[in-house]
Structures are given as C-alpha cells and as structure tokens.
Design a protein around this motif. Structure first.
Motif, PDB file in Angstrom:
ATOM      1  N   PRO A 117      27.120  51.804  45.271  1.00  0.00           N
ATOM      2  CA  PRO A 117      27.256  51.575  43.823  1.00  0.00           C
ATOM      3  C   PRO A 117      26.983  52.752  43.036  1.00  0.00           C
ATOM      4  N   LEU A 118      26.117  53.730  43.581  1.00  0.00           N
ATOM      5  CA  LEU A 118      25.747  54.837  42.664  1.00  0.00           C
ATOM      6  C   LEU A 118      26.878  55.866  42.752  1.00  0.00           C
ATOM      7  N   LEU A 119      27.721  55.588  43.618  1.00  0.00           N
ATOM      8  CA  LEU A 119      29.049  56.692  43.605  1.00  0.00           C
ATOM      9  C   LEU A 119      30.034  55.957  42.749  1.00  0.00           C
ATOM     10  N   ILE A 120      30.046  54.539  42.707  1.00  0.00           N
ATOM     11  CA  ILE A 120      30.918  53.909  41.721  1.00  0.00           C
ATOM     12  C   ILE A 120      30.545  54.524  40.096  1.00  0.00           C
ATOM     13  N   CYS A 121      29.247  54.316  39.951  1.00  0.00           N
ATOM     14  CA  CYS A 121      28.818  54.871  38.793  1.00  0.00           C
ATOM     15  C   CYS A 121      29.101  56.223  38.440  1.00  0.00           C
ATOM     16  N   SER A 122      28.746  57.233  39.257  1.00  0.00           N
ATOM     17  CA  SER A 122      29.295  58.511  39.124  1.00  0.00           C
ATOM     18  C   SER A 122      30.437  58.694  38.778  1.00  0.00           C
ATOM     19  N   ILE A 123      31.583  57.943  39.338  1.00  0.00           N
ATOM     20  CA  ILE A 123      32.763  58.062  38.957  1.00  0.00           C
ATOM     21  C   ILE A 123      32.946  57.472  37.644  1.00  0.00           C
ATOM     22  N   LEU A 124      32.543  56.617  37.291  1.00  0.00           N
ATOM     23  CA  LEU A 124      32.940  55.866  35.993  1.00  0.00           C
ATOM     24  C   LEU A 124      32.127  56.758  34.833  1.00  0.00           C
ATOM     25  N   ALA A 125      31.075  57.196  35.157  1.00  0.00           N
ATOM     26  CA  ALA A 125      30.339  57.986  34.251  1.00  0.00           C
ATOM     27  C   ALA A 125      31.290  59.415  33.794  1.00  0.00           C
ATOM     28  N   LEU A 126      31.913  60.027  35.059  1.00  0.00           N
ATOM     29  CA  LEU A 126      32.882  61.133  34.881  1.00  0.00           C
ATOM     30  C   LEU A 126      33.728  60.676  34.157  1.00  0.00           C
ATOM     31  N   THR A 127      34.392  59.555  34.213  1.00  0.00           N
ATOM     32  CA  THR A 127      35.789  59.309  33.511  1.00  0.00           C
ATOM     33  C   THR A 127      35.394  59.105  32.176  1.00  0.00           C
ATOM     34  N   LEU A 128      34.300  58.360  31.717  1.00  0.00           N
ATOM     35  CA  LEU A 128      33.950  58.038  30.403  1.00  0.00           C
ATOM     36  C   LEU A 128      33.678  59.340  29.706  1.00  0.00           C
ATOM     37  N   ILE A 129      32.939  60.439  30.190  1.00  0.00           N
ATOM     38  CA  ILE A 129      32.400  61.354  29.851  1.00  0.00           C
ATOM     39  C   ILE A 129      33.750  62.299  29.368  1.00  0.00           C
ATOM     40  N   ILE A 130      34.872  62.469  30.208  1.00  0.00           N
ATOM     41  CA  ILE A 130      36.041  63.094  30.178  1.00  0.00           C
ATOM     42  C   ILE A 130      36.676  62.405  28.846  1.00  0.00           C
ATOM     43  N   GLU A 131      36.947  61.142  28.906  1.00  0.00           N
ATOM     44  CA  GLU A 131      37.729  60.481  27.899  1.00  0.00           C
ATOM     45  C   GLU A 131      37.219  60.515  26.566  1.00  0.00           C
ATOM     46  N   ARG A 132      35.632  60.675  26.431  1.00  0.00           N
ATOM     47  CA  ARG A 132      34.955  60.756  25.230  1.00  0.00           C
ATOM     48  C   ARG A 132      35.070  62.176  24.617  1.00  0.00           C
ATOM     49  N   LEU A 133      35.046  63.157  25.437  1.00  0.00           N
ATOM     50  CA  LEU A 133      35.251  64.485  25.321  1.00  0.00           C
ATOM     51  C   LEU A 133      36.596  64.585  24.514  1.00  0.00           C
ATOM     52  N   SER A 134      37.592  64.044  25.141  1.00  0.00           N
ATOM     53  CA  SER A 134      39.009  64.124  24.659  1.00  0.00           C
ATOM     54  C   SER A 134      39.234  63.558  23.373  1.00  0.00           C
ATOM     55  N   THR A 135      38.485  62.468  23.132  1.00  0.00           N
ATOM     56  CA  THR A 135      38.632  61.597  21.906  1.00  0.00           C
ATOM     57  C   THR A 135      37.980  61.805  20.925  1.00  0.00           C
ATOM     58  N   LEU A 136      36.737  62.331  20.975  1.00  0.00           N
ATOM     59  CA  LEU A 136      35.786  62.618  19.767  1.00  0.00           C
ATOM     60  C   LEU A 136      36.027  64.065  19.504  1.00  0.00           C
ATOM     61  N   ARG A 137      37.376  64.620  19.389  1.00  0.00           N
ATOM     62  CA  ARG A 137      37.419  66.021  18.894  1.00  0.00           C
ATOM     63  C   ARG A 137      37.598  65.973  17.457  1.00  0.00           C
ATOM     64  N   ALA A 138      37.255  66.944  16.572  1.00  0.00           N
ATOM     65  CA  ALA A 138      37.658  67.131  15.332  1.00  0.00           C
ATOM     66  C   ALA A 138      39.044  66.479  14.887  1.00  0.00           C
ATOM     67  N   ASN A 179      28.186  52.300  25.116  1.00  0.00           N
ATOM     68  CA  ASN A 179      27.205  51.465  25.614  1.00  0.00           C
ATOM     69  C   ASN A 179      27.530  51.558  27.268  1.00  0.00           C
ATOM     70  N   ALA A 180      28.691  51.398  27.783  1.00  0.00           N
ATOM     71  CA  ALA A 180      28.941  51.517  29.137  1.00  0.00           C
ATOM     72  C   ALA A 180      28.270  52.790  29.802  1.00  0.00           C
ATOM     73  N   LEU A 181      28.098  53.951  29.137  1.00  0.00           N
ATOM     74  CA  LEU A 181      27.648  55.178  29.567  1.00  0.00           C
ATOM     75  C   LEU A 181      26.076  54.854  29.355  1.00  0.00           C
ATOM     76  N   GLY A 182      25.812  54.641  28.324  1.00  0.00           N
ATOM     77  CA  GLY A 182      24.227  54.457  28.347  1.00  0.00           C
ATOM     78  C   GLY A 182      23.852  53.285  29.584  1.00  0.00           C
ATOM     79  N   THR A 183      24.330  52.569  29.548  1.00  0.00           N
ATOM     80  CA  THR A 183      24.034  51.334  30.658  1.00  0.00           C
ATOM     81  C   THR A 183      23.848  52.202  32.195  1.00  0.00           C
ATOM     82  N   ILE A 184      24.928  53.173  32.339  1.00  0.00           N
ATOM     83  CA  ILE A 184      24.950  53.843  33.743  1.00  0.00           C
ATOM     84  C   ILE A 184      23.732  54.729  33.833  1.00  0.00           C
ATOM     85  N   ALA A 185      23.556  55.276  32.674  1.00  0.00           N
ATOM     86  CA  ALA A 185      22.307  56.405  32.352  1.00  0.00           C
ATOM     87  C   ALA A 185      21.066  55.607  32.666  1.00  0.00           C
ATOM     88  N   THR A 186      20.862  54.261  32.347  1.00  0.00           N
ATOM     89  CA  THR A 186      19.653  53.366  32.612  1.00  0.00           C
ATOM     90  C   THR A 186      19.663  52.818  33.886  1.00  0.00           C
TER      91      THR A 186
END
Length: 205
Positions: A14-35, A112-119
């Motif tokens: 489950p931790l491996l799955i969380c790590s993959i999800l977190a990395l995917t979400l981080i990359i997606e948000r970095l791309s989306t939240l550009r000025a 919220n999903a990223l925050g849930t993974i962090a918790t």
C-alpha cells in the motif's frame, strides 16, 4: 531495493501505491499550477486595452476564456455585460464570483488526495512495523531465539516505518506548497476581477 520490499512484507505494498499516486499528483499539479496556465502576467492589461472603447467580439471573448483560468473568469464578466447591458454592479460581481469559484475548484483538484496520502503514509508504515513485530515475536520459540536473528527481524520490520516517512514528508511539503500557490493565484485573480469590474461599469446601462 527489491530485496528490501520483499523483506518488509505485504504492508509495504500500500505504501508503494501511495508513493506512485503522490508522485503522479505532484507532477500533475506542478504542470497545472503554472502562472502561464492560470494567470498570465499581462493578460489583464491586454483585456483592458482591447475593451477600452467597446466590448470585444464574441469570438475574442471565447478565445480569452480558453486562454487560462484567469481568462475564463474575465471572459465571464465580459460575456455577461455583452449579453445584459442593463446588468447592475451586484449581479456582475456575482458573475465574477461564480466563475472564480469554478476556477478555484479546478486549481484545488487532487490536493485533498495528496494531503490524505501525507497523513496516511506514516500510519501505514506504523501498521507494517506492528505487523512485522507480531510476526517476529510470534515465531520465537518459548526457550528464547537467536538474538542476531531477532535484531535482523526488527530492522526489517522498521523498513515500513522508514518508507512511510519517506512518502509522507515530500507529500506534505508539496501539499503545503500547492496550497500556498493556490492562495496566491486566487488573490491575483480577485484583484484582476476587481479591476475589470470597475472598467466594465462604463458599459452598464
């Protein structure tokens, strides 16, 4: 690495799955939240310039809406004034607020999903450690076991806790960063909307 995953047992999956999800979400948000995708720096000045004498044509407003999140909010105000010249200040402000809420909802997507993974990641790591410790002590013979084997088993069980922290710490850092980034962008969009609102009052009947 694979040997560590094998040694840590099933709770690490489950931790491996969380790590993959977190990395995917981080990359997606970095791309989306550009000025450039949310609030291009000179977009408001361009909108004020082209609407100095008259409202832009519908196709221009449509291109503005497709430009960025800020463009969509500004286009909503322009479109409302073009469709209803007798619109009052309060209704026009409400148009901006509704469009702004839609833009904010999209900016906060997946946070919220990223925050849930962090918790949850440290708790999953602790669960894996507890399960591993139960297995270790349950396998010891009543007369006492090999201390070296016991120490090795405990170290293996702690892999889950360490991996849980490795997943949780970056996830929490990026979650806080994205939250701050969204707040900054929302503030910028609000200021731009207020400026355009004051500009559009001249076109109201």
């Amino acid at each position: 690495m694979f040997s560590i995953i094998q040694a840590a047992g099933w709770p690490i999956w489950p931790l491996l799955i969380c790590s993959i999800l977190a990395l995917t979400l981080i990359i997606e948000r970095l791309s989306t939240l550009r000025a450039s995708r949310i609030a291009p720096p000179k977009l408001l000045d361009e909108v004020l310039s082209i609407s100095q004498q008259s409202l832009p044509a519908p196709e221009v407003i449509q291109r503005l809406a497709e430009n960025s999140a800020l463009g969509e909010v500004l286009a909503a105000g322009l479109r409302a004034v073009a469709n209803e010249p007798d619109l009052n200040d309060d209704k026009l402000r409400q148009v901006f607020e509704i469009a702004g809420r839609r833009a904010i909802h999209r900016m906060e997507r997946y946070l919220n999903a990223l925050g849930t993974i962090a918790t949850a990641a440290p708790l999953l790591g602790l669960l894996g450690t507890v399960v591993g410790m139960i297995d270790i002590f349950g396998s010891q013979s009543p007369g006492g076991g090999n201390p070296a084997m016991l120490a090795h088993g405990i170290s293996v069980a702690l892999y889950n806790t360490a991996f849980g922290l490795m997943v949780a710490i970056p996830s929490l850092m990026f979650y806080r960063y994205f939250r701050g980034r969204v707040e900054d962008l929302v503030m910028e969009m609000e200021q731009s909307s207020d400026r355009l609102l004051s500009h559009l009052k001249r076109f109201l009947a």
